[in-house]
Structure formats: structure tokens, C-alpha cells
Design a protein around this motif. Structure first.
Motif, PDB file in Angstrom:
ATOM      1  N   UNK A  18      36.243  32.057  61.238  1.00 62.49           N
ATOM      2  CA  UNK A  18      37.432  31.677  60.470  1.00 62.49           C
ATOM      3  C   UNK A  18      37.013  31.309  59.051  1.00 62.49           C
ATOM      4  N   UNK A  19      37.952  31.419  58.115  1.00 70.00           N
ATOM      5  CA  UNK A  19      37.631  31.064  56.732  1.00 70.00           C
ATOM      6  C   UNK A  19      38.857  30.541  56.014  1.00 70.00           C
ATOM      7  N   UNK A  20      38.591  29.790  54.948  1.00 73.62           N
ATOM      8  CA  UNK A  20      39.648  29.259  54.085  1.00 73.62           C
ATOM      9  C   UNK A  20      39.312  29.573  52.642  1.00 73.62           C
ATOM     10  N   UNK A  21      40.245  30.212  51.950  1.00 73.58           N
ATOM     11  CA  UNK A  21      40.099  30.518  50.537  1.00 73.58           C
ATOM     12  C   UNK A  21      41.054  29.612  49.766  1.00 73.58           C
ATOM     13  N   UNK A  22      40.587  29.143  48.615  1.00 70.06           N
ATOM     14  CA  UNK A  22      41.379  28.185  47.864  1.00 70.06           C
ATOM     15  C   UNK A  22      41.743  28.733  46.487  1.00 70.06           C
ATOM     16  N   UNK A  23      42.925  28.344  46.023  1.00 72.78           N
ATOM     17  CA  UNK A  23      43.416  28.719  44.700  1.00 72.78           C
ATOM     18  C   UNK A  23      43.994  27.463  44.052  1.00 72.78           C
ATOM     19  N   UNK A  24      43.407  27.058  42.926  1.00 74.94           N
ATOM     20  CA  UNK A  24      43.930  25.932  42.146  1.00 74.94           C
ATOM     21  C   UNK A  24      44.575  26.467  40.874  1.00 74.94           C
ATOM     22  N   UNK A  25      45.676  25.870  40.467  1.00 70.87           N
ATOM     23  CA  UNK A  25      46.340  26.301  39.248  1.00 70.87           C
ATOM     24  C   UNK A  25      46.733  25.081  38.420  1.00 70.87           C
ATOM     25  N   UNK A  26      46.846  25.328  37.111  1.00 71.01           N
ATOM     26  CA  UNK A  26      46.865  24.207  36.168  1.00 71.01           C
ATOM     27  C   UNK A  26      48.269  23.738  35.778  1.00 71.01           C
ATOM     28  N   UNK A  27      49.308  24.445  36.246  1.00 66.97           N
ATOM     29  CA  UNK A  27      50.666  24.090  35.814  1.00 66.97           C
ATOM     30  C   UNK A  27      51.650  24.450  36.924  1.00 66.97           C
ATOM     31  N   UNK A  28      52.880  24.069  36.741  1.00 70.35           N
ATOM     32  CA  UNK A  28      53.904  24.414  37.738  1.00 70.35           C
ATOM     33  C   UNK A  28      54.111  25.931  37.757  1.00 70.35           C
ATOM     34  N   UNK A  29      54.512  26.441  38.912  1.00 71.34           N
ATOM     35  CA  UNK A  29      54.641  27.896  39.077  1.00 71.34           C
ATOM     36  C   UNK A  29      55.992  28.280  39.666  1.00 71.34           C
ATOM     37  N   UNK A  30      56.471  29.475  39.228  1.00 71.51           N
ATOM     38  CA  UNK A  30      57.667  30.079  39.831  1.00 71.51           C
ATOM     39  C   UNK A  30      57.304  30.939  41.022  1.00 71.51           C
ATOM     40  N   UNK A  31      56.093  31.471  40.970  1.00 73.66           N
ATOM     41  CA  UNK A  31      55.699  32.504  41.913  1.00 73.66           C
ATOM     42  C   UNK A  31      54.217  32.358  42.173  1.00 73.66           C
ATOM     43  N   UNK A  32      53.808  32.519  43.407  1.00 75.54           N
ATOM     44  CA  UNK A  32      52.393  32.588  43.750  1.00 75.54           C
ATOM     45  C   UNK A  32      52.258  33.671  44.804  1.00 75.54           C
ATOM     46  N   UNK A  33      51.343  34.581  44.559  1.00 74.45           N
ATOM     47  CA  UNK A  33      51.117  35.661  45.518  1.00 74.45           C
ATOM     48  C   UNK A  33      49.630  35.731  45.860  1.00 74.45           C
ATOM     49  N   UNK A  34      49.344  36.066  47.114  1.00 73.96           N
ATOM     50  CA  UNK A  34      47.999  36.388  47.562  1.00 73.96           C
ATOM     51  C   UNK A  34      47.952  37.891  47.812  1.00 73.96           C
ATOM     52  N   UNK A  35      46.859  38.500  47.323  1.00 75.21           N
ATOM     53  CA  UNK A  35      46.639  39.929  47.488  1.00 75.21           C
ATOM     54  C   UNK A  35      45.273  40.178  48.111  1.00 75.21           C
ATOM     55  N   UNK A  36      45.171  41.281  48.827  1.00 76.43           N
ATOM     56  CA  UNK A  36      43.889  41.806  49.277  1.00 76.43           C
ATOM     57  C   UNK A  36      43.682  43.135  48.565  1.00 76.43           C
ATOM     58  N   UNK A  37      42.576  43.255  47.842  1.00 72.57           N
ATOM     59  CA  UNK A  37      42.268  44.520  47.186  1.00 72.57           C
ATOM     60  C   UNK A  37      41.340  45.317  48.083  1.00 72.57           C
ATOM     61  N   UNK A  38      41.836  46.457  48.516  1.00 70.80           N
ATOM     62  CA  UNK A  38      41.040  47.244  49.461  1.00 70.80           C
ATOM     63  C   UNK A  38      39.949  48.031  48.724  1.00 70.80           C
ATOM     64  N   UNK A  39      39.045  48.668  49.464  1.00 67.11           N
ATOM     65  CA  UNK A  39      37.926  49.366  48.811  1.00 67.11           C
ATOM     66  C   UNK A  39      38.375  50.465  47.848  1.00 67.11           C
ATOM     67  N   UNK A  40      39.583  50.957  47.960  1.00 67.24           N
ATOM     68  CA  UNK A  40      40.085  52.004  47.079  1.00 67.24           C
ATOM     69  C   UNK A  40      40.791  51.423  45.850  1.00 67.24           C
ATOM     70  N   UNK A  41      40.843  50.110  45.793  1.00 67.08           N
ATOM     71  CA  UNK A  41      41.374  49.450  44.611  1.00 67.08           C
ATOM     72  C   UNK A  41      42.833  49.027  44.682  1.00 67.08           C
ATOM     73  N   UNK A  42      43.521  49.372  45.740  1.00 70.70           N
ATOM     74  CA  UNK A  42      44.931  49.001  45.819  1.00 70.70           C
ATOM     75  C   UNK A  42      45.102  47.530  46.165  1.00 70.70           C
TER      76      UNK A  42
END
Lengths: 111, 113
Positions: A18-42
């Protein structure tokens, strides 16, 4: 602009871990998305999660907007989970939907 | 399935030779974005269209131009590609500007020789 920091930069796991990835941001946000970039770049959408918790199979994510961070959990990792995971945010004051990306976490899962 | 399509997937051009990358979408979204991603870096926004309104990022070189002839299509034109323009170019769409999820196409990998 808003600052986005991801940790760790690199993560190497054995299949099944199992794993945990963290994302810190410096200001309030309207939107936050997590993406996985596959080996082909998408960029594959994982979660749209400006606040709260969501789950999709082995993946789940939590964003605590008041504390300016988001976490991506990967359970029972598989070799196909390998790739770069990006967190991207849209600043709260934005009217244009501009996403700011973190530098990503490079995940390698070994069999 | 509704989607974002980019053509070609791989493009090789010569130094200084103009090149056009294409993006189309079947989502009927108002906003279309172009991002540049260099090797081992995060995607960086070049510009976007909100309907017909063009919005350029302040640090996008003049060498990069864009056209959106209709809702479905958006083009990225590089007038005189340099070696530093070799990158993955990603097109994205969102239903509206603020607070909406963005959907990405598969990207076009540009090589400059």
C-alpha cells in the motif's frame, strides 16, 4: 501563482504493498484533480476532488481544503500502477480554470 | 464514448519548419486548453479558449499560436520550431472554466530535428 508540492518524488514498491501520495498547496482551490500519466504519456483522470473523500476500487483520495492538502491512497499495488502521479489544482481566485501541476510522484511497482 | 482526440500522436518536424497539431472533442465542452510537457517535467499551460475567447499565458512564446474554428476543434501552430520546443503537447477540455474537471487527450509527442 499557487504553489503545489508533491511527495515523495519517487516511490518504489513491491506488488501488493500500500502507499500514500501527498499533495500540498499554498492557497484555496476551486478544483483539485489527481492524474496518472501512463507510459505513453496520456493523463488519466483518477479523481476530481476539491474537498472530501472518494474511492474508486483500490484507489481512494481525500482532500482537506482547510488544511491545504490532498492524499492519494493506493492499496494492493499492481505493476500496472507504475507511472507518474500528478496532483493539479485551480486557484480559488481563478475565473479561467487554469490548472497548476505539482512535479509528480514517480511510482515503480515491482512484481 | 465522448472523448478528446489528438492527431497526430507523434510528429517529427525540422528546425524552423512550421507545424500544426490538432485536437478535437466530442464532449461539447466550452473550454479547450493546450499544455506543453517537457521530459520529466509537469505540464505547463500555454493558452486556452473559452468558447471563442483566446487567453494566452504571459510566458508563452510568440512562436506558439492557436486557432479554434468551431467548438469541436482546436489547433496549435508552432511557427518556427526550435530544438527546445520538443515536448509532449497535451490538449484538454472542460465544460466550463471555473471549478470544472479537465479531460485530457492522449497527447502529441513532437520531435524537432
Amino acid at each position: 501563482g499557487i504553489q503545489v508540492e508533491q511527495s515523495p518524488p519517487d516511490l518504489i514498491l513491491q506488488e501488493g504493498a500500500n502507499s500514500t501520495l501527498r499533495c500540498n498547496f499554498s492557497d484555496s482551490v476551486n478544483n483539485l484533480q489527481w492524474f496518472h500519466q501512463n507510459p505513453w504519456g496520456q493523463l488519466i483522470n483518477l479523481f476530481y476532488i476539491p474537498s472530501g473523500t472518494k474511492q474508486n476500487g483500490r484507489l481512494s483520495a481525500t482532500t482537506v481544503a482547510t488544511e491545504r492538502y490532498s492524499l492519494l491512497y493506493i492499496s494492493s499495488s499492481q505493476t500496472t500502477d507504475s507511472g507518474v502521479y500528478f496532483c493539479a489544482v485551480e486557484a480559488g481566485g481563478s475565473t479561467l480554470g487554469r490548472l497548476y501541476f505539482g512535479r509528480g510522484t514517480q511510482l515503480t511497482v515491482w512484481p | 464514448d465522448a472523448m478528446v482526440i489528438q492527431n497526430p500522436r507523434y510528429q517529427v518536424t525540422q528546425f524552423g519548419k512550421p507545424v500544426t497539431l490538432s485536437c478535437s472533442q466530442t464532449l461539447n465542452h466550452n473550454v479547450m486548453y493546450w499544455y506543453q510537457q517537457k521530459s520529466s517535467q509537469a505540464p505547463k499551460l500555454l493558452f486556452h479558449y473559452y468558447d471563442k475567447d483566446f487567453n494566452n499565458e504571459a510566458d508563452t512564446p510568440d512562436n506558439f499560436q492557436s486557432r479554434r474554428p468551431n467548438t469541436s476543434f482546436c489547433f496549435l501552430d508552432i511557427r518556427s520550431p526550435g530544438l527546445g520546443d520538443a515536448a509532449m503537447y497535451l490538449c484538454a477540455t472542460s465544460r466550463d472554466g471555473r471549478g470544472y474537471e479537465q479531460y485530457f487527450g492522449p497527447g502529441t509527442r513532437l520531435t524537432v530535428t
